[in-house]
Design a protein around this motif. Structure first.
Motif, PDB file in Angstrom:
ATOM      1  N   THR A  11       0.847  -1.201   0.000  1.00  0.00           N
ATOM      2  CA  THR A  11       0.000   0.000   0.000  1.00  0.00           C
ATOM      3  C   THR A  11       0.879   1.247   0.000  1.00  0.00           C
ATOM      4  O   THR A  11       0.639   2.203  -0.736  1.00  0.00           O
ATOM      5  N   ASN A 113      -0.478  -8.005  -3.761  1.00  0.00           N
ATOM      6  CA  ASN A 113      -1.186  -6.931  -3.058  1.00  0.00           C
ATOM      7  C   ASN A 113      -0.866  -5.555  -3.630  1.00  0.00           C
ATOM      8  O   ASN A 113      -1.658  -4.636  -3.504  1.00  0.00           O
ATOM      9  N   PRO A 117      -4.864  -4.566  -5.036  1.00  0.00           N
ATOM     10  CA  PRO A 117      -5.143  -4.348  -3.603  1.00  0.00           C
ATOM     11  C   PRO A 117      -6.538  -4.876  -3.222  1.00  0.00           C
ATOM     12  O   PRO A 117      -7.432  -4.949  -4.079  1.00  0.00           O
TER      13      PRO A 117
END
Lengths: 247, 113
Positions: A11, A113, A117
């Protein structure tokens, strides 16, 4: 490293690159942005996925283009983990990746990821827990440019599909994409040789500034399957030949 | 070592680099396009290595051909490799050698400006 910490890194990597938290990303553009020398070269389908190298602060990724395009995209994201997050990658180092290997789990988890996401999945599928339609999954893969296998693992991790359903739908993806009239290049090898680097520009600059001979210039280009003729127009070559004679 | 000829020095250097990086004779042979027995012959001085293969060994370990012929055993190589993974085949080693050459050329070009 634990999964939530890897997810946080993925992230944060998006955030640092000023990318949307849920949109598809172009891994090649990211390499350009991070000044990574990126090399696509065909080896064999059974061989390695990628190689990352750091030397004198210069970053390199080699991608085996005999793997499918989806696998290649995943490999580049996987190499980002080695280059930017793996401990011990501070000094001169060369790391070979086979993304199917067990000891590559952390880099793989970071990669999926980063590419897809959780929020992107829930945005599209909502909170639907259960067996999603194969056509929806294939469409989602084509948007996010990841392999079928990686997407299924992601959905399984999020509890969106069961492992039984995963096994049932893991093969036959090209046929499915064809039926949906979706471009299936994602599931095919590209076998391309492509170098994204300022290597050629520097070689040309060195030659034009008389820092290297024409022979050396040719040698540097030949290593990339290029010839001087590929870089200069016919008029320029003719002008040089008139000036220096045919060498 | 006193009295050693170049052939002996080269053989010793190849064996020492290969073992240090955790490569088998089979893997090095796959990269060079020869059998593991032939690698063993080279390392045990039963057969000389030709110049082209010698250059390829140098490219793989990011050293100069001259280093391989130097009496002092090569102690430090410039980079830490992770060859100790499964599935390191000849193609993988070809890619590493290509990357070594490419990165060396690029770094040299960069230093010119």
């Amino acid at each position: 490293m634990n999964r939530s910490s890897l997810k946080n890194k993925a992230t944060k990597f998006r955030k640092d690159l000023k990318l949307s938290p849920t949109a598809p990303v172009d891994v090649v553009d990211i390499c350009k942005l991070k000044k990574i020398n990126l090399i696509f070269k065909p080896y064999s389908r059974e061989s390695f996925s990628g190689i990352s190298m750091k030397i004198d602060e210069e970053l390199f990724i080699v991608v085996n283009s005999s793997k499918t395009l989806g696998h290649q995209n995943f490999t580049i994201a996987h190499e980002f983990y080695h280059l930017f997050y793996e401990k011990g990658f501070e000094k001169s180092i060369c790391k070979i990746s086979n993304i199917e290997e067990e000891n590559e789990r952390d880099a793989n988890y970071f990669a999926i990821n980063f590419l897809v996401p959780d929020n992107a999945v829930t945005k599209l599928f909502g909170d639907t827990k259960g067996d999603l339609k194969v056509s929806d999954i294939v469409r989602f893969e084509s948007i996010f440019k990841v392999s079928h296998k990686a997407m299924l693992i992601k959905l399984e991790n999020m509890g969106m599909i069961t492992s039984e359903y995963l096994k049932k739908i893991e093969s036959g993806v090209i046929k499915q994409a064809e039926e949906m009239e979706i471009d299936h290049s994602l599931y095919r090898p590209t076998e391309k040789l492509q170098i994204i680097s300022d290597y050629v520009m520097l070689a040309r600059k060195a030659y034009e500034a008389d820092k290297i001979s024409i022979g050396k210039f040719e040698e540097l280009l030949y290593k990339l399957d290029l010839a001087i003729e590929d870089l200069y127009s016919d008029e320029q070559i003719k002008r040089d030949m008139d000036k220096y004679g045919d060498v | 070592m006193k009295g050693e000829n170049i052939g002996e020095i080269v053989a010793r250097n190849i064996k020492s680099l290969r073992e240090r990086e955790g490569l088998t004779q089979e893997q090095l042979g796959d990269y060079l396009g020869i059998s593991k027995e032939q690698v063993s012959y080279i390392e045990n001085l039963k057969r000389p290595i030709d110049v082209i293969k010698l250059k390829r060994v140098a490219d793989l370990f990011r050293v100069q051909v001259d280093d391989l012929m130097n009496e002092k055993t090569i102690k430090d190589i410039e980079i830490a490799y992770s060859f100790r993974t499964d599935n390191v085949d000849g193609n993988t080693l070809k890619a590493v050698a290509f990357l070594n050459e490419f990165s060396n050329d690029l770094l040299r070009l960069r230093k010119m400006f």
